[in-house]
Scaffold this motif. Sequence first.
Motif, PDB file in Angstrom:
ATOM      1  N   LYS A  77     -23.791  -1.645 -13.170  1.00 39.48           N
ATOM      2  CA  LYS A  77     -22.839  -1.088 -14.139  1.00 39.48           C
ATOM      3  C   LYS A  77     -21.438  -1.641 -13.888  1.00 39.48           C
ATOM      4  O   LYS A  77     -20.976  -1.665 -12.740  1.00 39.48           O
ATOM      5  N   ASN A  78     -20.778  -2.085 -14.966  1.00 39.92           N
ATOM      6  CA  ASN A  78     -19.371  -2.482 -14.875  1.00 39.92           C
ATOM      7  C   ASN A  78     -18.534  -1.420 -15.559  1.00 39.92           C
ATOM      8  O   ASN A  78     -18.985  -0.779 -16.515  1.00 39.92           O
ATOM      9  N   ILE A  79     -17.307  -1.242 -15.096  1.00 41.66           N
ATOM     10  CA  ILE A  79     -16.389  -0.307 -15.758  1.00 41.66           C
ATOM     11  C   ILE A  79     -15.053  -1.016 -15.982  1.00 41.66           C
ATOM     12  O   ILE A  79     -14.789  -2.058 -15.388  1.00 41.66           O
ATOM     13  N   GLN A  80     -14.230  -0.412 -16.855  1.00 42.99           N
ATOM     14  CA  GLN A  80     -12.882  -0.916 -17.107  1.00 42.99           C
ATOM     15  C   GLN A  80     -11.912   0.135 -16.588  1.00 42.99           C
ATOM     16  O   GLN A  80     -12.195   1.333 -16.678  1.00 42.99           O
ATOM     17  N   ARG A  81     -10.789  -0.287 -16.049  1.00 36.98           N
ATOM     18  CA  ARG A  81      -9.743   0.667 -15.651  1.00 36.98           C
ATOM     19  C   ARG A  81      -8.442   0.284 -16.338  1.00 36.98           C
ATOM     20  O   ARG A  81      -8.258  -0.864 -16.746  1.00 36.98           O
ATOM     21  N   LYS A  82      -7.545   1.286 -16.418  1.00 36.65           N
ATOM     22  CA  LYS A  82      -6.240   1.010 -17.053  1.00 36.65           C
ATOM     23  C   LYS A  82      -5.218   0.569 -16.015  1.00 36.65           C
ATOM     24  O   LYS A  82      -4.291  -0.160 -16.326  1.00 36.65           O
ATOM     25  N   THR A  83      -5.369   1.060 -14.777  1.00 32.43           N
ATOM     26  CA  THR A  83      -4.431   0.688 -13.705  1.00 32.43           C
ATOM     27  C   THR A  83      -5.223   0.422 -12.429  1.00 32.43           C
ATOM     28  O   THR A  83      -6.367   0.863 -12.289  1.00 32.43           O
ATOM     29  N   LEU A  84      -4.568  -0.250 -11.470  1.00 32.01           N
ATOM     30  CA  LEU A  84      -5.296  -0.616 -10.256  1.00 32.01           C
ATOM     31  C   LEU A  84      -4.486  -0.330  -8.982  1.00 32.01           C
ATOM     32  O   LEU A  84      -4.935   0.410  -8.106  1.00 32.01           O
ATOM     33  N   ILE A  85      -3.274  -0.905  -8.895  1.00 28.74           N
ATOM     34  CA  ILE A  85      -2.492  -0.797  -7.651  1.00 28.74           C
ATOM     35  C   ILE A  85      -1.778   0.548  -7.612  1.00 28.74           C
ATOM     36  O   ILE A  85      -1.197   0.975  -8.605  1.00 28.74           O
ATOM     37  N   TYR A  86      -1.837   1.231  -6.476  1.00 26.97           N
ATOM     38  CA  TYR A  86      -1.073   2.483  -6.340  1.00 26.97           C
ATOM     39  C   TYR A  86      -0.619   2.676  -4.895  1.00 26.97           C
ATOM     40  O   TYR A  86      -1.150   2.054  -3.973  1.00 26.97           O
ATOM     41  N   LYS A  87       0.382   3.539  -4.742  1.00 28.03           N
ATOM     42  CA  LYS A  87       0.926   3.828  -3.402  1.00 28.03           C
ATOM     43  C   LYS A  87       0.040   4.881  -2.770  1.00 28.03           C
ATOM     44  O   LYS A  87      -0.283   5.885  -3.391  1.00 28.03           O
ATOM     45  N   THR A  88      -0.361   4.643  -1.523  1.00 22.92           N
ATOM     46  CA  THR A  88      -1.269   5.590  -0.880  1.00 22.92           C
ATOM     47  C   THR A  88      -0.512   6.580   0.007  1.00 22.92           C
ATOM     48  O   THR A  88       0.557   6.262   0.515  1.00 22.92           O
ATOM     49  N   GLU A  89      -1.100   7.744   0.170  1.00 20.77           N
ATOM     50  CA  GLU A  89      -0.518   8.761   1.054  1.00 20.77           C
ATOM     51  C   GLU A  89      -1.061   8.601   2.474  1.00 20.77           C
ATOM     52  O   GLU A  89      -0.624   9.288   3.385  1.00 20.77           O
ATOM     53  N   VAL A  90      -2.065   7.735   2.651  1.00 24.77           N
ATOM     54  CA  VAL A  90      -2.720   7.600   3.964  1.00 24.77           C
ATOM     55  C   VAL A  90      -1.721   7.103   5.000  1.00 24.77           C
ATOM     56  O   VAL A  90      -0.881   6.247   4.716  1.00 24.77           O
ATOM     57  N   GLU A  91      -1.791   7.634   6.218  1.00 22.56           N
ATOM     58  CA  GLU A  91      -0.702   7.461   7.188  1.00 22.56           C
ATOM     59  C   GLU A  91      -0.374   6.020   7.567  1.00 22.56           C
ATOM     60  O   GLU A  91       0.769   5.703   7.802  1.00 22.56           O
ATOM     61  N   TYR A  92      -1.361   5.138   7.650  1.00 24.96           N
ATOM     62  CA  TYR A  92      -0.998   3.767   8.018  1.00 24.96           C
ATOM     63  C   TYR A  92      -1.108   2.825   6.824  1.00 24.96           C
ATOM     64  O   TYR A  92      -1.148   1.616   6.963  1.00 24.96           O
ATOM     65  N   GLY A  93      -1.115   3.405   5.609  1.00 19.42           N
ATOM     66  CA  GLY A  93      -1.268   2.573   4.425  1.00 19.42           C
ATOM     67  C   GLY A  93       0.042   2.393   3.680  1.00 19.42           C
ATOM     68  O   GLY A  93       1.004   3.107   3.900  1.00 19.42           O
ATOM     69  N   ASP A  94       0.077   1.409   2.801  1.00 19.42           N
ATOM     70  CA  ASP A  94       1.244   1.189   1.947  1.00 19.42           C
ATOM     71  C   ASP A  94       0.729   1.268   0.514  1.00 19.42           C
ATOM     72  O   ASP A  94       0.519   2.358   0.001  1.00 19.42           O
ATOM     73  N   TYR A  95       0.506   0.131  -0.124  1.00 15.29           N
ATOM     74  CA  TYR A  95      -0.122   0.122  -1.447  1.00 15.29           C
ATOM     75  C   TYR A  95      -1.602  -0.232  -1.280  1.00 15.29           C
ATOM     76  O   TYR A  95      -1.989  -0.890  -0.309  1.00 15.29           O
ATOM     77  N   THR A  96      -2.401   0.211  -2.227  1.00 16.20           N
ATOM     78  CA  THR A  96      -3.832  -0.054  -2.131  1.00 16.20           C
ATOM     79  C   THR A  96      -4.433  -0.304  -3.507  1.00 16.20           C
ATOM     80  O   THR A  96      -3.778  -0.057  -4.532  1.00 16.20           O
TER      81      THR A  96
END
Length: 257
Positions: free
Chosen positions: A6-25
């Motif tokens: 199955k393939n899907i479409q999304r409207k957005t992809l990159i976002y800022k994460t709340e995870v402690e050692y993360g930045d954008y994901t």
Amino acid sequence: MKKIKKNIQRKTLIYKTEVEYGDYTMNHVLGCSHGCLYPCYAFLQKKRFGDIKTYEDWCEPALVENTLDLLDEELPKFMNKIQMLHLCFTTDPFMFQYKEVQDMSLAAIKKINAAGVKCSVLTKGILPIELAKCSKENEYGVTLISTNEAFRKRMEPGSAPWKKRLAALRALHDAGCKTWVSIEPFPTPNIVRQNLQALLEEVAFVDRIIFGRMNYNPKVTAYKEHKMFFNKCAAEVIEFCTNRGISYHIKDGTITD
Ligand code: SF4
């Protein structure tokens, strides 16, 4: 190799994460065939919010087919804000035996690097050696919580055998890439008996080790000495990394009073 059904479409992809050692994901797949049974936090969240109905649905990954178009749209907006774009927090970018996912991830990393943005990557699959041709600022990681293959088959049933996972990481290290290991979620001895020191020796070539306790599993809290156990393990990781000159991060909540 297995095929994406199955393939899907999304409207957005990159976002800022709340995870402690993360930045954008970015997460360019819904679901994950590795089907970890610790349980997987991403699965619990997707089920809670109604994106996924069952464990079987979760294990049947759906690829975001417009991933590269979304990157073309979003990278110009985010490129000056992103320190490091992480693949992935709610799926696995090098899903074992899913070539379509692996190819998409490789193409995405190349596009992200071409925009001057570096990536960090975390997988329980096999990191392809082609990554050595991407930016040397990228950081490639595998999760490894045990060197017991029977445990790996039981708890991470769709993932790559741990020795293959680590061999691919070592090949990238040998090719001059930055590498790291996530020893998370680390289990208590009533889930699997193991020697943390032996595991650390296996991964001693990496530049960075992340260590964190297992959560959301009733067997962990049923183990009466779990707090003391995790404190002791964290101290062992810190000592090992300090002696070997390896950078480390102990996840919040792993060390307690
Ligand atoms: S590899 Fe990660 S995202 Fe995939 S099932 Fe396991 S914990 Fe969840």
